[in-house]
Enzyme design. Structure first.
Site, PDB file in Angstrom:
ATOM      1  N   GLY A   9       0.831  -1.197   0.000  1.00 19.23           N
ATOM      2  CA  GLY A   9       0.000   0.000   0.000  1.00 19.23           C
ATOM      3  C   GLY A   9       0.863   1.243   0.000  1.00 19.23           C
TER       4      GLY A   9
ATOM      5  N   GLY B 266       2.256   5.589   4.455  1.00 21.74           N
ATOM      6  CA  GLY B 266       1.274   6.184   5.348  1.00 21.74           C
ATOM      7  C   GLY B 266      -0.047   5.453   5.394  1.00 21.74           C
ATOM      8  N   SER B 267      -0.150   4.343   4.704  1.00 17.26           N
ATOM      9  CA  SER B 267      -1.424   3.603   4.697  1.00 17.26           C
ATOM     10  C   SER B 267      -1.629   2.805   5.979  1.00 17.26           C
ATOM     11  CB  SER B 267      -1.485   2.660   3.491  1.00 17.26           C
ATOM     12  OG  SER B 267      -0.453   1.686   3.560  1.00 17.26           O
ATOM     13  N   GLY B 268      -0.536   2.512   6.696  1.00 13.41           N
ATOM     14  CA  GLY B 268      -0.648   1.749   7.935  1.00 13.41           C
ATOM     15  C   GLY B 268      -0.122   0.327   7.843  1.00 13.41           C
TER      16      GLY B 268
ATOM     17  N   SER C 292       2.988  -1.015   8.182  1.00 13.67           N
ATOM     18  CA  SER C 292       3.896  -1.417   9.266  1.00 13.67           C
ATOM     19  C   SER C 292       3.165  -1.512  10.595  1.00 13.67           C
ATOM     20  CB  SER C 292       5.062  -0.426   9.368  1.00 13.67           C
ATOM     21  OG  SER C 292       5.854  -0.459   8.199  1.00 13.67           O
TER      22      SER C 292
ATOM     23  N   SER D  62       5.984  -1.821  -2.255  1.00 10.33           N
ATOM     24  CA  SER D  62       5.992  -2.754  -3.398  1.00 10.33           C
ATOM     25  C   SER D  62       4.997  -2.306  -4.466  1.00 10.33           C
ATOM     26  CB  SER D  62       5.722  -4.191  -2.955  1.00 10.33           C
ATOM     27  OG  SER D  62       4.632  -4.284  -2.075  1.00 10.33           O
TER      28      SER D  62
END
Length: 650
Positions: free
Chosen positions: A481, A484-486, A488, A555
Site C-alpha cells: 500500500g 502512510g497507509s498503515g 507497518s 511494493s
C-alpha cells in the site's frame, strides 16, 4: 571484399551455394519509394537460380563463376522472395524476424540523406543477426548535383561502417523509384556507374550463405501430429514409453509448463514423436539425443506427410519412431547424437528491447526459446550499445529500441545453440507474463560457466519437517500500500498477537531492510524492482525455515508482487492490500515525506511522481481509513488461521 556497385566473397568462402529463391528484406525512409522498390524486385527479378557449386568444385572455381555472373550483362536475375518490409525507425519483432531469415537486405536512402542514424541501427542489427549481404540502394542521385562523387562517398561511408560492425558483403547501388521503368543499369543517374543492377547483384547471393540444412540436426517436438502423417497403428502388446521429467519450476503456472504429448506407439515396441525440423537433416538409423532431458535413442523410421521416407530435412513436419521409445514433452529438442544441442539455464545474451515499458534487471518475464517456455530474469545489464557509434554505455534499465548485452537466468534448463552457430535454436522472445505480448528479441551468446558449476545441494530436513516441529503452516503475509497507509502498524500488531499465541514469526519492514540488506539501493524503478526481488528471496528462505513471515513494503509494481508470489508454493502467499485514499495518506504523513515530494525535494515518490499499481485480486483488502489497526490485525490473523496448522487438531 567490396567495391562501389558490387560486392562478393573472396575465395576463402567455401560455404555451399544455395538452390532456392533468395529471401530479401527491404527497408528505407520513404514508404512509397520502398513500395516501388519492392515492386521492382518482384517484377524485374526472374526465375534464374543462384549459381550452384558442382560436387567437389574448388572454392576458387565457385568464386570465379559468381564473379563472372555479377558482371553487367552476364548476371541472371534470381528468384526473389520478399520476407518483410522494415519500417523506418524503431524495429519491431516482425522486422527483426525479417532480418533474421533474410539472405540479403536492401536499405533505401536518398542521395542527399545518406546513411542516417536509423539506417546505421538497421545495419548494426543485421550484423548482429548475421545477415550475409547488404545493399544500400541510393535513390534521387540525380537531384544531388554531383551524382558520381556522391555515390562513391556513400559507398565509402557504408564500407567503413560495415567493416566496423562486421558486415562483410555489401554494395552501394543507384536506383530511381521516380521512373516507371527504373532499371538501375540503364537509368542510373550517374553515367559513370558500371556495376550490376540491384537485381543482378542479388543474383550472386549464393555466396557466403550457409543453409539451415548444413547445420546440425534439430527437431522441435510438437504435441500434435503433422497433418496427414501416416504412422503405423499400435501393435498388440506394445509397451508405452515412460515420460521423463522435464526440469521445471514448481512455481511456474500451468499455462507456461510444457505438457507431455501422447506417444504414438508403433510396431516393434517403438514410440513416435512428432515435430518440425528446424535445421539439418537426419536419416533413418541415426542416433539422436533428446534435450534438455539428455536421453538417447535411435531412429527406426521417418514418416512425413505422404508416408515413410528415408530422410528428414529442414522445414518438414515428421514423425520419428524411436528405439528405445521416448515420450517427449512439447518443446523438447531432438538433436543428432554426434552434435547435440547444449543445455543450460544461465546465459550471456544480446537483447533488442522493443516496447515502451522499460526492462528492469530482477523483474520476471516469460520467454520462448524455440517452442520451450520458461520464466526469464535479466540478472545483469553488462552494457548497452549505441548502434551508430558502437559505444558501450552503462545502463540499469533498457528503454524502447535499446540494444544491450545482458546476462539472463531461466527457471529451468533449456536446450539451445549459440546464435552464431544455429540461429534456429539460438534466439528467444521475451514475453509479457500476463498477455504473452512480445517485448523483446534475444540472441544467445553462450552459457555462463557458473550455470554448470552450481547445483542445488540436497538436505535431509525440509520445510515440512520444520513446519511440523513448529506446529504451524509457514507462509508470507505481504502487506502492500501507499506510504502512510498503515502497513507497518498493522503488521506489527499481527506479529505481536501471533507471538502471544505461540507462533514463530519474523517481520521484514521496508525501512529496516534498507538499513542493511538493501542499503545500496535507491528509489528509482530499477532499484525498487531489485529491492522487492531480494525481499522475495529472503522471505522464501524464511518460509523454508518454517516461519510465518510478514513483509511491509510499498511494493508498487504488480509484476514484482507476482514475482514474490511465484517463488512460493500455492497457498503460501497472502497479499494484504492496505488501501487508503491518497489524501488521507498525505494528511497522516508521519515522516513528512509527502510534503517533501510536493515541494520537489524527494524524487520518485510513490503516489506523487512514481506510480502505485493496486492489487487486482488480493487475498485481503483493508481500508485503513475505516478500520483501526487492532481490528485490521485480527482480520489478518483470522485469514492466517483459517487453514489448519500442522500438529493441531481441526
Amino acid at each position: 571484399m567490396s567495391r562501389t556497385g558490387t560486392a562478393m566473397a573472396g575465395p576463402s568462402g567455401s560455404i555451399p551455394l544455395i538452390d532456392r529463391p533468395l529471401r530479401v528484406a527491404v527497408g528505407g525512409m520513404r514508404e512509397p519509394a520502398v513500395a516501388t522498390l519492392v515492386e521492382y524486385l518482384r517484377t524485374r527479378t526472374g526465375n534464374a537460380r543462384p549459381p550452384v557449386a558442382s560436387p567437389g568444385a574448388a572454392p576458387e572455381h565457385e568464386f570465379r563463376a559468381a564473379a563472372e555472373a555479377s558482371m553487367p550483362g552476364n548476371a541472371r536475375a534470381p528468384r526473389v522472395e520478399i520476407t518483410g518490409i522494415l519500417r523506418h525507425g524503431a524495429p519491431d519483432l516482425a522486422g527483426l524476424d525479417a532480418l533474421r531469415t533474410a539472405d540479403a537486405v536492401v536499405l533505401l536512402t536518398d542521395a542527399d540523406t545518406g546513411l542516417t542514424p536509423a539506417l546505421c541501427q538497421q545495419v548494426y542489427l543485421l550484423a548482429q543477426l548475421r545477415v550475409p549481404r547488404l545493399a544500400l540502394a541510393v535513390d534521387r542521385l540525380g537531384d544531388s548535383g554531383f551524382a558520381e562523387g556522391r555515390l562513391h562517398a556513400l559507398a565509402r561511408e557504408l564500407a567503413d561502417f560495415a567493416e566496423r560492425v562486421g558486415v562483410r558483403v555489401h554494395a552501394t547501388i543507384p536506383v530511381d523509384t521516380d521512373r516507371s521503368g527504373h532499371d538501375s543499369t540503364s537509368a542510373a543517374p550517374s553515367p559513370g556507374y558500371t556495376g550490376p543492377s540491384l537485381a543482378e547483384w542479388l543474383g550472386t547471393g549464393a555466396l557466403e550463405h550457409q543453409t539451415e540444412e548444413d547445420r546440425p540436426f534439430r527437431l522441435v517436438v510438437h504435441a500434435q501430429a503433422p497433418a496427414r502423417a501416416q504412422v503405423p497403428e499400435p501393435a498388440a502388446g506394445s509397451v508405452a514409453a515412460r515420460t521423463p521429467d522435464l526440469p521445471s519450476s514448481p512455481q511456474t503456472s500451468a499455462r507456461h509448463t510444457p505438457q507431455p504429448q501422447t506417444a504414438i506407439a508403433a510396431p516393434g515396441d517403438r514410440a513416435a514423436c512428432a515435430g518440425t525440423v528446424a535445421s539439418g537433416r537426419l536419416c533413418s538409423g541415426a542416433r539422436i539425443r533428446a534435450q534438455p532431458m539428455g536421453r538417447e535413442s535411435r531412429v527406426t523410421g521417418i514418416f512425413g506427410r505422404n508416408g515413410p521416407q528415408q530422410e528428414a530435412r529442414t522445414g518438414e513436419n515428421v514423425h520419428l519412431t524411436l528405439d528405445p521409445p521416448l515420450q517427449l514433452p512439447d518443446g523438447a529438442i531432438v538433436s543428432s547424437g554426434e552434435a547435440p544441442a547444449l543445455v543450460a539455464d544461465q546465459f550471456e545474451t544480446r537483447i533488442f528491447w522493443l516496447t515502451d515499458e522499460p526492462l528492469f534487471p530482477g523483474r520476471r518475464y516469460a520467454a520462448r526459446i524455440g517452442a520451450q517456455r520458461a520464466e526469464l530474469t535479466v540478472t545483469d545489464i553488462k552494457y548497452q550499445v549505441n548502434p551508430e557509434t558502437l559505444e558501450r554505455l552503462a545502463a540499469d534499465q533498457l528503454s524502447a529500441d535499446s540494444i544491450a548485452v545482458c546476462n539472463i537466468s531461466l527457471d529451468r534448463p533449456a536446450a539451445f545453440d549459440p546464435y552464431t552457430e544455429n540461429p534456429a535454436t539460438g534466439r528467444f522472445v521475451i514475453l509479457d507474463r500476463e498477455t504473452d505480448d512480445p517485448l523483446g528479441l534475444g540472441l544467445l551468446n553462450f552459457a555462463l560457466r557458473r550455470a554448470q558449476n552450481i547445483h542445488l545441494q540436497h538436505v535431509d530436513l525440509d520445510k515440512t519437517a520444520r513446519a511440523r516441529q513448529k506446529a504451524q503452516r509457514p507462509c508470507v503475509i505481504w502487506f502492500t500500500g501507499l506510504s502512510g497507509s498503515g502497513k507497518s502498524t498493522i503488521a506489527n500488531h499481527v506479529e505481536q498477537r501471533l507471538h502471544l499465541l505461540g507462533y514463530h514469526t519474523y517481520l521484514l519492514d521496508g525501512d529496516n531492510v534498507r538499513h542493511g540488506l538493501n542499503r545500496d539501493l535507491g528509489f528509482t524503478e530499477a532499484d525498487r524492482v531489485e529491492n522487492i526481488r531480494r525481499i522475495g528471496e529472503v522471505a522464501k528462505l524464511m518460509v523454508d525455515a518454517g516461519l510465518i513471515v510478514l513483509t511491509a513494503f510499498i511494493s508498487p509494481f504488480r509484476s514484482e508482487r507476482r514475482m514474490a508470489r511465484d517463488l512460493l508454493a500455492e497457498g503460501e502467499f497472502l497479499e494484504v492490500f492496505v488501501d487508503v485514499p491518497l489524501a488521507v495518506a498525505e494528511e497522516r504523513d508521519p515522516k513528512g515525506l509527502y510534503r517533501k515530494a510536493r515541494r520537489g525535494e524527494l524524487a520518485n515518490f510513490t503516489g506523487i511522481d512514481s506510480p502505485y499499481e493496486p492489487p487486482e485480486a488480493p487475498e485481503l483488502r483493508i481500508d485503513s481509513s475505516q478500520v483501526d489497526p487492532g481490528a485490521a490485525a485480527q482480520r489478518v490473523i483470522d485469514q492466517i488461521l483459517a487453514h489448519p496448522q500442522p500438529g493441531t487438531s481441526t
